[in-house]
Design an enzyme around this catalytic site. Structure first.
Site, PDB file in Angstrom:
ATOM      1  N   GLU A   1       0.841  -1.215   0.045  1.00 42.10           N
ATOM      2  CA  GLU A   1      -0.026   0.236   0.159  1.00 42.10           C
ATOM      3  C   GLU A   1       0.666   1.331   0.020  1.00 42.10           C
ATOM      4  O   GLU A   1       0.720   2.235   0.752  1.00 42.10           O
ATOM      5  CB  GLU A   1      -0.896  -0.027   1.179  1.00 42.10           C
ATOM      6  CG  GLU A   1      -1.794  -1.175   1.323  1.00 42.10           C
ATOM      7  CD  GLU A   1      -2.840  -1.018   2.269  1.00 42.10           C
ATOM      8  OE1 GLU A   1      -2.762  -0.415   3.059  1.00 42.10           O
ATOM      9  OE2 GLU A   1      -3.598  -2.128   2.221  1.00 42.10           O
TER      10      GLU A   1
ATOM     11  N   GLU B   1      -5.291 -10.976  -1.291  1.00 41.99           N
ATOM     12  CA  GLU B   1      -6.039 -11.051  -0.362  1.00 41.99           C
ATOM     13  C   GLU B   1      -7.625 -11.067  -0.621  1.00 41.99           C
ATOM     14  O   GLU B   1      -8.308 -10.202  -0.163  1.00 41.99           O
ATOM     15  CB  GLU B   1      -5.906  -9.385   0.702  1.00 41.99           C
ATOM     16  CG  GLU B   1      -4.516  -9.425   0.828  1.00 41.99           C
ATOM     17  CD  GLU B   1      -4.151  -8.288   1.720  1.00 41.99           C
ATOM     18  OE1 GLU B   1      -5.194  -7.426   2.234  1.00 41.99           O
ATOM     19  OE2 GLU B   1      -2.892  -7.888   1.641  1.00 41.99           O
TER      20      GLU B   1
HETATM   21  C1  XIL Z   1      -5.665  -6.834   8.203  1.00 42.95           C
HETATM   22  C2  XIL Z   1      -6.201  -7.999   9.046  1.00 42.95           C
HETATM   23  O1  XIL Z   1      -7.132  -8.766   8.290  1.00 42.95           O
HETATM   24  C3  XIL Z   1      -7.072  -7.494  10.225  1.00 42.95           C
HETATM   25  O2  XIL Z   1      -7.160  -8.739  11.031  1.00 42.95           O
HETATM   26  C4  XIL Z   1      -6.150  -6.461  10.944  1.00 42.95           C
HETATM   27  O3  XIL Z   1      -6.492  -6.098  12.321  1.00 42.95           O
HETATM   28  C5  XIL Z   1      -5.591  -5.507  10.194  1.00 42.95           C
HETATM   29  O4  XIL Z   1      -5.197  -5.783   9.134  1.00 42.95           O
HETATM   30  N1  XIL Z   1      -4.702  -4.891   3.556  1.00 42.95           N
HETATM   31  C6  XIL Z   1      -3.688  -5.633   3.984  1.00 42.95           C
HETATM   32  C7  XIL Z   1      -3.992  -6.603   5.318  1.00 42.95           C
HETATM   33  O5  XIL Z   1      -2.779  -5.501   3.569  1.00 42.95           O
HETATM   34  O6  XIL Z   1      -2.528  -6.645   5.859  1.00 42.95           O
HETATM   35  C8  XIL Z   1      -5.028  -6.262   6.158  1.00 42.95           C
HETATM   36  O7  XIL Z   1      -5.302  -7.105   7.083  1.00 42.95           O
HETATM   37  C9  XIL Z   1      -6.079  -6.026   5.360  1.00 42.95           C
HETATM   38  C10 XIL Z   1      -6.013  -4.826   4.365  1.00 42.95           C
END
Ligand code: XIL
Length: 359
Positions: free
Chosen positions: A156, A265
Site C-alpha cells: 500500500e 487478499e
Molecule cells: C488486516 C487484518 O485482516 C486484520 O485482522 C488486522 O486487524 C488489520 O489488517 N490490507 C492488508 C492486510 O494488506 O494486511 C490487512 O489485514 C487488510 C487490508
C-alpha cells in the site's frame, strides 16, 4: 399397450437419471484442483480461531495448499521494541503450516500500518531509518529463508493518482522518499535470494490511475535491476466487482515485463449486516459467486498468475465487518461451514477454465 407405456416410461426415467448423473460435476477439493493447475490457493490464518477451530482445520487442509499469517508477521507483532524481536506466534504458524504440508506466503515487510510507536514516533534521520529497515528485513526474511516462498515486501505505498505516497502518514515515504521501495526489495533479496518478492496494493486490480502508476513504477524497478518478481492485487472487492477484462489486461502488461501477478487478499463483500440472522438473498449470493468465478477465471487463464489467497475462509471469522460496517458474508463458506454458491463458482473455475496460457 400398458406394457409398452411402462417400458417407455422406464427407459425415459433411466435416460434422464443417467443424464442427471453425468451432468452432476465431481466434487474434488479446491486444493487438489489447484495443485493440478500448479496454482497456489491460499487462505489467511488468524488468531484466535487458528488453530483451535476443528472445522477450520478440516476446511483448510482439504481445500487449500498455501497459508498466510493474517497479521502475525507484521512489524508490530515481530518487532515490538527496537531491540526486541518476538517470533512466538509467527514461528507457531509457520511450523504448523509446514507440519500440515502447506506452502507459506508472508508479509507485509514494509507498510505504513501495523507499526509499533517506536517506529512511527521516532525522530529518524534518513540513513538511520534505512538501517532499521535493513535490519528488520534481514532478520525476518532471514529467519524463514527457504521456508516462506513468497513475500509481500512493500504494501500500500501508492496514492490513488498512482504516485508513491510520501505524506505524513507513511514514515517510510516521508523520511526516506520513494527509494524506500527499491531498498526494501534489495534487502529482502539479500536475505533470501530464492523467495519471490511482491509489491502489493489495493484498488489497482483494473485499469485506472493507480494501477497505471504502479505499472510504471514496477517497470522502472525492472529497468533499475531491482529484484522484484510480481505485483499483488489485494482484491478486497465490493459489488459490482472490477471489470475482468481490465484485470486481464492489467495482468498482461505486468506479464510483458516478465513479472507475475497474484490475488493476495481476496474477498467479495456483500452489503448486508454481518449480525443479521437472515443470510443475504440468493440475488446477492449469486452475484458474489459470479464475481468469484469471473475473477478466478482471469487468474487461472493468465500465464503469469499462479497465486490466489483468500483473506479468510468462513463468514464466521472475518475481518470484513470490522473494516466495513454494514458489510460481510464475503467468503466461500458460511457461518456453519456450508459451502456457498461462491465456493462452487471457484470450484467450477478450477475445473473448467481453459489451461493457463491457452485462454
Ligand atoms: C488486516 C487484518 O485482516 C486484520 O485482522 C488486522 O486487524 C488489520 O489488517 N490490507 C492488508 C492486510 O494488506 O494486511 C490487512 O489485514 C487488510 C487490508
Amino acid at each position: 399397450m400398458r406394457r409398452l407405456t411402462t417400458l417407455v416410461a422406464l427407459t425415459l426415467t433411466a435416460t434422464l437419471s443417467a443424464g442427471f448423473t453425468l451432468a452432476e460435476p465431481p466434487d474434488p477439493s479446491l486444493a487438489s484442483l489447484s495443485t493440478e493447475r500448479r496454482l497456489q490457493l491460499g487462505a489467511a490464518l488468524s488468531k484466535p480461531e487458528w488453530p483451535v477451530d476443528p472445522l477450520l482445520y478440516d476446511t483448510l487442509t482439504t481445500h487449500f495448499n498455501t497459508v498466510v499469517p493474517e497479521s502475525e508477521l507484521k512489524w508490530m507483532w515481530v518487532h515490538p521494541e527496537r531491540d526486541v524481536y518476538d517470533f512466538t506466534l509467527a514461528d507457531a504458524m509457520v511450523e504448523w503450516a509446514e507440519m500440515n504440508g502447506f506452502d507459506i506466503r508472508g508479509g507485509p515487510l514494509i507498510w505504513h500500518q501495523s507499526l509499533p510507536p517506536w517506529i512511527t514516533e521516532g525522530d529518524w534521520t534518513r540513513s538511520e531509518l534505512i538501517a532499521v529497515m535493513r535490519d528488520h528485513i534481514h532478520t525476518v526474511v532471514g529467519r524463514y529463508r527457504g521456508r516462506i516462498s513468497q513475500w509481500d515486501v512493500v504494501n500500500e505505498a501508492f496514492e490513488p493518482n498512482g504516485t508513491v505516497y510520501v505524506g505524513e502518514h507513511s514514515v517510510w515515504g516521508r523520511v526516506i522518499g520513494p527509494e524506500f521501495i527499491d531498498l526494501a526489495f534489495k534487502f529482502a533479496h539479500e536475505a533470501d535470494p530464492d523467495a519471490e518478492l511482491y509489491l502489493n496494493d489495493y484498488g489497482a486490480e483494473a485499469l485506472n490511475a493507480k494501477s497505471d502508476g504502479i505499472y510504471h513504477f514496477a517497470k522502472g524497478m525492472v529497468e533499475r535491476g531491482v529484484p522484484i518478481d510480481g505485483f499483488g492485487m489485494q482484491m478486497h472487492t465490493p459489488l459490482p466487482f472490477p471489470d475482468p477484462h481490465e484485470v486481464a489486461k492489467n495482468m498482461a502488461r505486468f506479464g510483458a515485463l516478465k513479472l507475475k501477478v497474484a490475488y493476495t487478499e481476496m474477498d467479495v463483500r456483500i452489503e448486508h449486516p454481518d449480525t443479521s440472522l437472515v443470510p443475504p438473498s440468493p440475488y446477492w449470493l449469486n452475484w458474489q459467486a459470479h464475481a468469484y468465478r469471473m475473477l478466478t477465471d482471469v487468474c487461472v487463464a493468465a500465464p503469469n498468475c499462479d497465486t490466489i489467497i483468500m483473506w479468510g475462509v468462513t463468514d464466521l471469522h472475518s475481518w470484513v465487518p470490522h473494516q466495513h460496517p454494514g458489510y460481510g458474508w464475503a467468503h466461500l463458506w458460511d457461518k456453519q461451514y456450508q459451502p456457498k454458491p461462491a465456493f462452487y463458482a471457484v470450484r467450477d473455475s478450477l475445473l473448467y477454465t481453459p489451461t493457463r496460457g491457452a485462454g
